[in-house]
Design a protein around this motif. Structure first.
Motif, PDB file in Angstrom:
ATOM      1  N   ALA A   5       0.818  -1.221   0.000  1.00  0.00           N
ATOM      2  CA  ALA A   5       0.000   0.000   0.000  1.00  0.00           C
ATOM      3  C   ALA A   5       0.849   1.267   0.000  1.00  0.00           C
ATOM      4  CB  ALA A   5      -0.936   0.001   1.200  1.00  0.00           C
ATOM      5  N   GLY A   6       2.138   1.143   0.262  1.00  0.00           N
ATOM      6  CA  GLY A   6       3.005   2.324   0.288  1.00  0.00           C
ATOM      7  C   GLY A   6       2.710   3.254   1.445  1.00  0.00           C
ATOM      8  N   VAL A   7       2.385   2.695   2.606  1.00  0.00           N
ATOM      9  CA  VAL A   7       2.096   3.546   3.763  1.00  0.00           C
ATOM     10  C   VAL A   7       3.403   4.061   4.366  1.00  0.00           C
ATOM     11  CG1 VAL A   7       0.048   2.150   4.188  1.00  0.00           C
ATOM     12  CG2 VAL A   7       2.113   1.736   5.532  1.00  0.00           C
ATOM     13  N   LYS A   8       3.281   5.043   5.227  1.00  0.00           N
ATOM     14  CA  LYS A   8       4.473   5.611   5.851  1.00  0.00           C
ATOM     15  C   LYS A   8       4.788   4.975   7.201  1.00  0.00           C
ATOM     16  CE  LYS A   8       4.062   9.868   3.311  1.00  0.00           C
ATOM     17  NZ  LYS A   8       3.238   9.141   2.301  1.00  0.00           N
ATOM     18  N   GLN A   9       3.756   4.581   7.937  1.00  0.00           N
ATOM     19  CA  GLN A   9       3.960   4.000   9.262  1.00  0.00           C
ATOM     20  C   GLN A   9       2.962   2.873   9.473  1.00  0.00           C
ATOM     21  OE1 GLN A   9       6.249   5.007  12.053  1.00  0.00           O
ATOM     22  NE2 GLN A   9       5.574   2.896  12.420  1.00  0.00           N
ATOM     23  N   LEU A  10       3.459   1.724   9.897  1.00  0.00           N
ATOM     24  CA  LEU A  10       2.602   0.605  10.279  1.00  0.00           C
ATOM     25  C   LEU A  10       2.624   0.472  11.799  1.00  0.00           C
ATOM     26  CD1 LEU A  10       0.986  -2.057   9.869  1.00  0.00           C
ATOM     27  CD2 LEU A  10       3.198  -3.224   9.582  1.00  0.00           C
ATOM     28  N   ILE A  11       1.435   0.397  12.393  1.00  0.00           N
ATOM     29  CA  ILE A  11       1.323   0.130  13.828  1.00  0.00           C
ATOM     30  C   ILE A  11       0.484  -1.134  13.977  1.00  0.00           C
ATOM     31  CG2 ILE A  11       0.662   0.993  16.090  1.00  0.00           C
ATOM     32  CD1 ILE A  11       0.862   3.821  15.035  1.00  0.00           C
ATOM     33  N   MET A  12       1.079  -2.180  14.518  1.00  0.00           N
ATOM     34  CA  MET A  12       0.378  -3.455  14.670  1.00  0.00           C
ATOM     35  C   MET A  12      -0.309  -3.519  16.030  1.00  0.00           C
ATOM     36  SD  MET A  12       2.833  -6.264  12.789  1.00  0.00           S
ATOM     37  CE  MET A  12       3.964  -6.416  14.178  1.00  0.00           C
ATOM     38  N   THR A  13      -1.463  -4.182  16.061  1.00  0.00           N
ATOM     39  CA  THR A  13      -2.241  -4.316  17.290  1.00  0.00           C
ATOM     40  C   THR A  13      -3.010  -5.624  17.250  1.00  0.00           C
ATOM     41  OG1 THR A  13      -3.845  -3.175  18.714  1.00  0.00           O
ATOM     42  CG2 THR A  13      -4.238  -3.067  16.341  1.00  0.00           C
ATOM     43  N   HIS A  14      -3.896  -5.851  18.275  1.00  0.00           N
ATOM     44  CA  HIS A  14      -4.762  -7.040  18.324  1.00  0.00           C
ATOM     45  C   HIS A  14      -3.923  -8.320  18.425  1.00  0.00           C
ATOM     46  CE1 HIS A  14      -8.093  -9.774  17.057  1.00  0.00           C
ATOM     47  NE2 HIS A  14      -8.866  -8.807  17.544  1.00  0.00           N
ATOM     48  N   PHE A  15      -3.079  -8.372  19.441  1.00  0.00           N
ATOM     49  CA  PHE A  15      -2.158  -9.496  19.599  1.00  0.00           C
ATOM     50  C   PHE A  15      -2.777 -10.614  20.428  1.00  0.00           C
ATOM     51  CE2 PHE A  15       0.478  -5.558  19.563  1.00  0.00           C
ATOM     52  CZ  PHE A  15       1.015  -5.716  18.295  1.00  0.00           C
ATOM     53  N   SER A  16      -2.517 -11.843  20.012  1.00  0.00           N
ATOM     54  CA  SER A  16      -2.964 -12.995  20.778  1.00  0.00           C
ATOM     55  C   SER A  16      -2.238 -13.052  22.115  1.00  0.00           C
ATOM     56  CB  SER A  16      -2.692 -14.283  19.999  1.00  0.00           C
ATOM     57  OG  SER A  16      -2.890 -15.411  20.825  1.00  0.00           O
ATOM     58  N   PRO A  17      -2.957 -13.406  23.194  1.00  0.00           N
ATOM     59  CA  PRO A  17      -2.304 -13.544  24.506  1.00  0.00           C
ATOM     60  C   PRO A  17      -1.239 -14.641  24.545  1.00  0.00           C
ATOM     61  CG  PRO A  17      -4.691 -13.342  24.762  1.00  0.00           C
ATOM     62  CD  PRO A  17      -4.425 -13.527  23.297  1.00  0.00           C
ATOM     63  N   ARG A  18      -1.211 -15.497  23.517  1.00  0.00           N
ATOM     64  CA  ARG A  18      -0.229 -16.592  23.508  1.00  0.00           C
ATOM     65  C   ARG A  18       1.218 -16.080  23.426  1.00  0.00           C
ATOM     66  NH1 ARG A  18      -1.215 -20.663  20.109  1.00  0.00           N
ATOM     67  NH2 ARG A  18      -3.427 -20.108  19.987  1.00  0.00           N
ATOM     68  N   TYR A  19       1.402 -14.813  23.071  1.00  0.00           N
ATOM     69  CA  TYR A  19       2.768 -14.272  22.948  1.00  0.00           C
ATOM     70  C   TYR A  19       3.151 -13.418  24.159  1.00  0.00           C
ATOM     71  CZ  TYR A  19       1.575 -15.769  18.271  1.00  0.00           C
ATOM     72  OH  TYR A  19       1.148 -16.522  17.198  1.00  0.00           O
ATOM     73  N   ALA A  20       2.584 -13.742  25.295  1.00  0.00           N
ATOM     74  CA  ALA A  20       2.885 -13.014  26.524  1.00  0.00           C
ATOM     75  C   ALA A  20       4.307 -13.308  26.988  1.00  0.00           C
ATOM     76  CB  ALA A  20       1.879 -13.401  27.612  1.00  0.00           C
ATOM     77  N   PRO A  21       4.877 -12.418  27.805  1.00  0.00           N
ATOM     78  CA  PRO A  21       6.233 -12.652  28.336  1.00  0.00           C
ATOM     79  C   PRO A  21       6.335 -14.017  29.017  1.00  0.00           C
ATOM     80  CG  PRO A  21       5.506 -10.431  28.850  1.00  0.00           C
ATOM     81  CD  PRO A  21       4.326 -11.127  28.253  1.00  0.00           C
ATOM     82  N   GLY A  22       7.444 -14.694  28.757  1.00  0.00           N
ATOM     83  CA  GLY A  22       7.673 -16.016  29.324  1.00  0.00           C
ATOM     84  C   GLY A  22       7.397 -17.145  28.363  1.00  0.00           C
ATOM     85  N   ASN A  23       6.652 -16.866  27.279  1.00  0.00           N
ATOM     86  CA  ASN A  23       6.373 -17.892  26.283  1.00  0.00           C
ATOM     87  C   ASN A  23       7.507 -17.972  25.267  1.00  0.00           C
ATOM     88  OD1 ASN A  23       3.987 -18.258  27.623  1.00  0.00           O
ATOM     89  ND2 ASN A  23       2.711 -17.215  26.106  1.00  0.00           N
TER      90      ASN A  23
END
Length: 320
Positions: free
Chosen positions: A259-277
């Motif tokens: 899309a040729g965007v200037k900034q990507l901000i990712m969100t809506h993360f699965s809880p499976r990637y919490a610290p310690g995993n």
């Protein structure tokens, strides 16, 4: 334009992340627009610097609970707090019936302060400063992405140049400030654009969640200043992403790149990637940055100010 993430988890809240909601603050008009309103959003608002009294519009992407379960409580609280401002709500089919049912069984009367608009792909809202359009994405239920476009504005009017050209002050200055071409009493034609500084190019923000990679998201996000895109899964969990029609970090990055965007901000993360995993969110960030370097990870209460863009300077000239 200022973006504040009120919830960045998918499905269920965690200790550190609430479910989906993003606030777009428009300081020039003292308004806030919400995009999605998951459970607990009003609590997040209380913990932020955003004033609920400034919420004027709420845009819902789809009818899954982690995107709408906070809507009824927020609307009710706005009324009970004595700041019963008018609110427009935009969303897919079923939204109005949902709100009516909640209102009926909780004995809340919205009166005329609530307007619900059922959206279809295309333009859903427009005023003198902004337009909002939507498109259908690819999810298990009808889900829409939104594109918020700020309209271009003329640059700062140079009064000294106008005086040097012996242009009489008055209503004519107002027309020149808007970039119009006017004819003076002596027959000269003056192009107002040439008396203004660099035009302020309207900013564009795109919000895409929930969806698996699709061409519609790329088209919606074309040339956006900021793309907010879900990244529920890591790349190695792509099979799960396709099954559930959610995106991986690499899918979000591919949309941003194409899309040729200037900034990507990712969100809506699965809880499976919490610290310690085994896999954590930093891994998702590195996966995305390998494709689209200008990538950020959202977290609750992260605020991002969308920078302005300006066109190239133009020299002053008269139109004869």
């Amino acid at each position: 334009m200022e973006i504040t993430f009120l919830g960045t988890s998918s499905g269920v809240p965690t200790r550190a992340r609430n479910v989906s909601s993003v606030a777009l603050r428009l300081p020039q008009r003292a308004e806030v627009w919400l995009f999605d309103c998951g459970e607990g959003t009003q609590h997040q608002l209380l913990r932020s610097e955003i004033k609920t009294s400034q919420i004027r519009r709420i845009f819902i992407t789809h009818m899954h609970g982690d995107h709408i379960f906070g809507l009824m409580g927020l609307i009710a609280s706005c009324g009970l707090a004595g700041n019963a401002q008018n609110i427009e709500i935009f969303g897919p089919a079923g939204l109005e019936d949902y709100l009516k049912a909640c209102s009926k069984y909780s004995y809340i009367n919205f009166g005329s302060r609530l307007q619900v608009h059922i959206i279809q792909p295309g333009l859903v809202y427009e005023d003198e400063e902004f337009s909002v359009s939507c498109t259908l994405l690819k999810h298990r239920v009808p889900a829409y992405g939104y594109r918020i476009a700020e309209k271009d504005r003329p640059g700062r009017f140079d009064v000294e140049k106008a005086k040097a050209l012996e242009i009489p002050p008055g209503p004519i200055y107002g027309k020149l400030k808007q970039g119009e071409t006017v004819t003076l009493a002596d027959g000269r034609q003056i192009n107002g654009k040439e008396l203004c500084g660099e035009p302020e190019i309207g900013r564009k923000v795109v919000y895409c969640t929930d969806t698996v990679f699709c061409d519609a998201a790329v088209e919606l996000a074309t040339d956006a200043d900021v793309l907010i895109h879900e990244a529920t899964f890591a790349h190695q969990d792509a099979e799960m992403a396709f099954e559930r029609l959610h995106s991986t970090s690499t899918m979000a990055a591919q949309v941003a790149l194409l899309a040729g965007v200037k900034q990507l901000i990712m969100t809506h993360f699965s809880p499976r990637y919490a610290p310690g995993n085994n896999l954590q969110l930093d891994d998702l960030k590195q996966e995305a940055r390998a494709i689209f370097p200008n990538t950020k990870l959202a977290y609750d209460f992260f605020t991002y100010e969308v920078p302005r863009r300006r066109s190239e300077s133009k020299s002053l000239k008269l139109v004869s």
